[in-house]
Design a protein around this motif. Structure first.
Motif, PDB file in Angstrom:
ATOM      1  N   LEU A   1     -10.198   0.783  41.149  1.00  0.00           N
ATOM      2  CA  LEU A   1     -10.992  -0.001  40.222  1.00  0.00           C
ATOM      3  C   LEU A   1     -11.518  -1.209  40.986  1.00  0.00           C
ATOM      4  N   ARG A   2     -12.828  -1.354  41.052  1.00  0.00           N
ATOM      5  CA  ARG A   2     -13.426  -2.464  41.785  1.00  0.00           C
ATOM      6  C   ARG A   2     -13.321  -3.735  40.952  1.00  0.00           C
ATOM      7  N   LYS A   3     -12.874  -4.817  41.599  1.00  0.00           N
ATOM      8  CA  LYS A   3     -12.768  -6.110  40.941  1.00  0.00           C
ATOM      9  C   LYS A   3     -13.507  -7.151  41.761  1.00  0.00           C
ATOM     10  N   ALA A   4     -13.595  -8.361  41.204  1.00  0.00           N
ATOM     11  CA  ALA A   4     -14.314  -9.423  41.911  1.00  0.00           C
ATOM     12  C   ALA A   4     -13.691  -9.694  43.268  1.00  0.00           C
ATOM     13  N   ARG A   5     -12.369  -9.630  43.315  1.00  0.00           N
ATOM     14  CA  ARG A   5     -11.669  -9.833  44.590  1.00  0.00           C
ATOM     15  C   ARG A   5     -10.786  -8.629  44.865  1.00  0.00           C
TER      16      ARG A   5
ATOM     17  N   VAL B   1      -9.602  -4.525  45.258  1.00  0.00           N
ATOM     18  CA  VAL B   1      -9.575  -3.339  44.415  1.00  0.00           C
ATOM     19  C   VAL B   1      -8.147  -3.092  43.945  1.00  0.00           C
ATOM     20  N   THR B   2      -8.024  -2.380  42.828  1.00  0.00           N
ATOM     21  CA  THR B   2      -6.731  -1.981  42.289  1.00  0.00           C
ATOM     22  C   THR B   2      -6.704  -0.465  42.177  1.00  0.00           C
ATOM     23  N   PRO B   3      -5.656   0.183  42.680  1.00  0.00           N
ATOM     24  CA  PRO B   3      -5.633   1.651  42.594  1.00  0.00           C
ATOM     25  C   PRO B   3      -5.494   2.139  41.162  1.00  0.00           C
ATOM     26  N   THR B   4      -6.158   3.238  40.863  1.00  0.00           N
ATOM     27  CA  THR B   4      -5.944   3.905  39.588  1.00  0.00           C
ATOM     28  C   THR B   4      -4.609   4.649  39.650  1.00  0.00           C
ATOM     29  N   THR B   5      -4.185   5.221  38.545  1.00  0.00           N
ATOM     30  CA  THR B   5      -2.940   6.009  38.571  1.00  0.00           C
ATOM     31  C   THR B   5      -3.077   7.201  39.506  1.00  0.00           C
ATOM     32  N   VAL B   6      -4.278   7.802  39.545  1.00  0.00           N
ATOM     33  CA  VAL B   6      -4.524   8.907  40.478  1.00  0.00           C
ATOM     34  C   VAL B   6      -4.422   8.408  41.916  1.00  0.00           C
ATOM     35  N   GLY B   7      -4.995   7.219  42.178  1.00  0.00           N
ATOM     36  CA  GLY B   7      -4.930   6.647  43.519  1.00  0.00           C
ATOM     37  C   GLY B   7      -3.508   6.354  43.952  1.00  0.00           C
ATOM     38  N   ASP B   8      -2.711   5.777  43.033  1.00  0.00           N
ATOM     39  CA  ASP B   8      -1.308   5.492  43.352  1.00  0.00           C
ATOM     40  C   ASP B   8      -0.540   6.780  43.658  1.00  0.00           C
ATOM     41  N   GLU B   9      -0.758   7.795  42.851  1.00  0.00           N
ATOM     42  CA  GLU B   9      -0.046   9.058  43.048  1.00  0.00           C
ATOM     43  C   GLU B   9      -0.420   9.691  44.380  1.00  0.00           C
ATOM     44  N   LEU B  10      -1.706   9.670  44.712  1.00  0.00           N
ATOM     45  CA  LEU B  10      -2.156  10.243  45.978  1.00  0.00           C
ATOM     46  C   LEU B  10      -1.569   9.477  47.157  1.00  0.00           C
TER      47      LEU B  10
ATOM     48  N   ALA C   1     -19.039   1.199  55.686  1.00  0.00           N
ATOM     49  CA  ALA C   1     -18.510   2.496  56.116  1.00  0.00           C
ATOM     50  C   ALA C   1     -17.255   2.855  55.333  1.00  0.00           C
ATOM     51  N   VAL C   2     -16.382   1.862  55.116  1.00  0.00           N
ATOM     52  CA  VAL C   2     -15.163   2.106  54.333  1.00  0.00           C
ATOM     53  C   VAL C   2     -15.530   2.458  52.898  1.00  0.00           C
ATOM     54  N   THR C   3     -16.467   1.715  52.314  1.00  0.00           N
ATOM     55  CA  THR C   3     -16.908   1.992  50.941  1.00  0.00           C
ATOM     56  C   THR C   3     -17.465   3.399  50.826  1.00  0.00           C
ATOM     57  N   SER C   4     -18.257   3.802  51.819  1.00  0.00           N
ATOM     58  CA  SER C   4     -18.858   5.134  51.807  1.00  0.00           C
ATOM     59  C   SER C   4     -17.795   6.223  51.899  1.00  0.00           C
ATOM     60  N   GLN C   5     -16.775   6.012  52.748  1.00  0.00           N
ATOM     61  CA  GLN C   5     -15.720   7.009  52.900  1.00  0.00           C
ATOM     62  C   GLN C   5     -14.918   7.162  51.615  1.00  0.00           C
TER      63      GLN C   5
ATOM     64  N   GLY D   1      -5.478  -3.514  49.665  1.00  0.00           N
ATOM     65  CA  GLY D   1      -5.971  -4.025  48.400  1.00  0.00           C
ATOM     66  C   GLY D   1      -7.390  -4.550  48.457  1.00  0.00           C
ATOM     67  N   SER D   2      -8.111  -4.174  49.513  1.00  0.00           N
ATOM     68  CA  SER D   2      -9.464  -4.693  49.694  1.00  0.00           C
ATOM     69  C   SER D   2     -10.208  -3.825  50.702  1.00  0.00           C
ATOM     70  N   PHE D   3     -11.482  -3.498  50.410  1.00  0.00           N
ATOM     71  CA  PHE D   3     -12.301  -2.774  51.375  1.00  0.00           C
ATOM     72  C   PHE D   3     -12.525  -3.617  52.632  1.00  0.00           C
ATOM     73  N   THR D   4     -12.712  -4.920  52.437  1.00  0.00           N
ATOM     74  CA  THR D   4     -12.992  -5.802  53.575  1.00  0.00           C
ATOM     75  C   THR D   4     -11.793  -5.879  54.519  1.00  0.00           C
ATOM     76  N   ARG D   5     -10.581  -6.087  53.968  1.00  0.00           N
ATOM     77  CA  ARG D   5      -9.394  -6.157  54.818  1.00  0.00           C
ATOM     78  C   ARG D   5      -9.118  -4.810  55.481  1.00  0.00           C
ATOM     79  N   ALA D   6      -9.332  -3.730  54.738  1.00  0.00           N
ATOM     80  CA  ALA D   6      -9.124  -2.402  55.315  1.00  0.00           C
ATOM     81  C   ALA D   6     -10.096  -2.155  56.465  1.00  0.00           C
ATOM     82  N   ALA D   7     -11.334  -2.595  56.297  1.00  0.00           N
ATOM     83  CA  ALA D   7     -12.329  -2.411  57.358  1.00  0.00           C
ATOM     84  C   ALA D   7     -11.901  -3.128  58.635  1.00  0.00           C
ATOM     85  N   ALA D   8     -11.360  -4.343  58.483  1.00  0.00           N
ATOM     86  CA  ALA D   8     -10.895  -5.088  59.659  1.00  0.00           C
ATOM     87  C   ALA D   8      -9.732  -4.373  60.331  1.00  0.00           C
TER      88      ALA D   8
END
Length: 300
Positions: free
Chosen positions: A49-53, A55-64, A31-35, A16-23
């Protein structure tokens, strides 16, 4: 399509976060954002969908994520199983999460038998919501929870049922006049008895009142403490009544320190589940722990 991009995508989806995923991936946040941006360009659709804290997956993201995550986990399992075959003597660390009381009194003692056989354990306690979120994000390998997860990212297996018992000290039981009086008067007999619970919302009392008395409790917690073992200690000391799992209070019932106020023909039950990320039971140390707990639970 690059598997590395898909693995990064699934990790971001779970974290649920680029920062946590990077860790988790050992990468930098840029690098995660770029990928993810590169993967979105390939697919021609936004995945988050980028948020202040976070990210939230779109319906396409959830399906994938639901389509590819089990397959990526299976590939990881095959790779790590091959690594295990190269070094059978290396201990594997399993990260277990669960409710504090059940994990402490049931799961961890059962798993102690696996320690001499190459298993190392790290245990984390939390609420069902926290535990499932941590499991999905990759912080845990195996979770014990009373909530069955939805969707395809997590897989649940019923572990055991716990019986709930309405208990109080012998002094309070004598004041109430015994089970016969309580059966005759119903829930009104309990109106003036203090209630000891784990949360202000009275989750255990509410479940018991609904199942046995067919009504919502019209009481508030007199003592609220976020550990069932502390609830038991308070009840034993005479603080009031509580609803407790039988496994937790069986010894106190046997010694007479507390008394069961009712013995309903169909006692309220709550189910525990063993939960893993889909596909990870291909990893030997997770599969062995999962199987061991299921075997131990037969006697619970």
């Amino acid at each position: 399509m690059d598997l590395a991009l898909l693995r990064t995508f699934v990790t971001v989806h779970r974290a649920g976060s680029f920062t946590r995923a990077a860790a988790l991936l050992g990468l930098s946040q840029p690098a995660v954002t770029s990928q993810i941006r590169h993967l979105e360009q390939q697919l021609g659709r936004p995945l988050f969908l980028r948020k202040a804290r976070g990210v939230t997956p779109t319906t396409v993201g959830d399906e994938l994520a639901h389509k590819i995550a089990p397959h990526l986990d299976a590939l990881t399992a095959i790779t790590e199983a091959d690594d295990d075959a190269d070094d059978r003597s290396a201990p594997r660390t399993l990260h277990l999460a669960g409710p504090p009381e059940f994990t402490s009194l049931r799961a961890l003692p059962a798993l102690a038998a696996l320690i001499p056989h190459g298993l190392a354990l790290r245990a984390t306690f939390g609420s069902a919501e926290e535990i499932l979120a941590g499991l999905a994000a990759g912080h845990h390998d195996l979770a014990i929870t009373t909530a069955r997860p939805r969707g395809g990212l997590l897989s649940a297996t019923a572990l055991c049922d716990e019986e709930h018992v309405l208990v109080a000290s012998p002094r309070w039981a004598a004041r109430l006049g015994g089970p016969a009086v309580l059966h005759a008067r119903g829930v009104s007999a309990l109106r003036d008895v203090p209630v000891v619970e784990v949360h202000e919302s009275l989750p255990l009392v509410t479940r018991y009142w609904t199942a046995v008395f067919d009504t919502e409790p019209a009481v508030t917690g007199t003592v609220v403490v976020a550990d069932l073992r502390a609830v038991l200690a308070c009840v034993t000391a005479g603080a009031g009544l509580a609803v407790l799992p039988r496994y937790l209070c069986a010894d106190a019932l046997d010694t007479g320190e507390i008394v069961a106020l009712l013995d309903p023909p169909v006692p309220p039950l709550r189910t525990y589940f063993l939960v893993v990320r889909t596909g990870t039971l291909g990893l030997p140390h997770i599969a062995r722990t999962h199987e061991w707990l299921l075997r131990a639970a037969v006697d619970w």
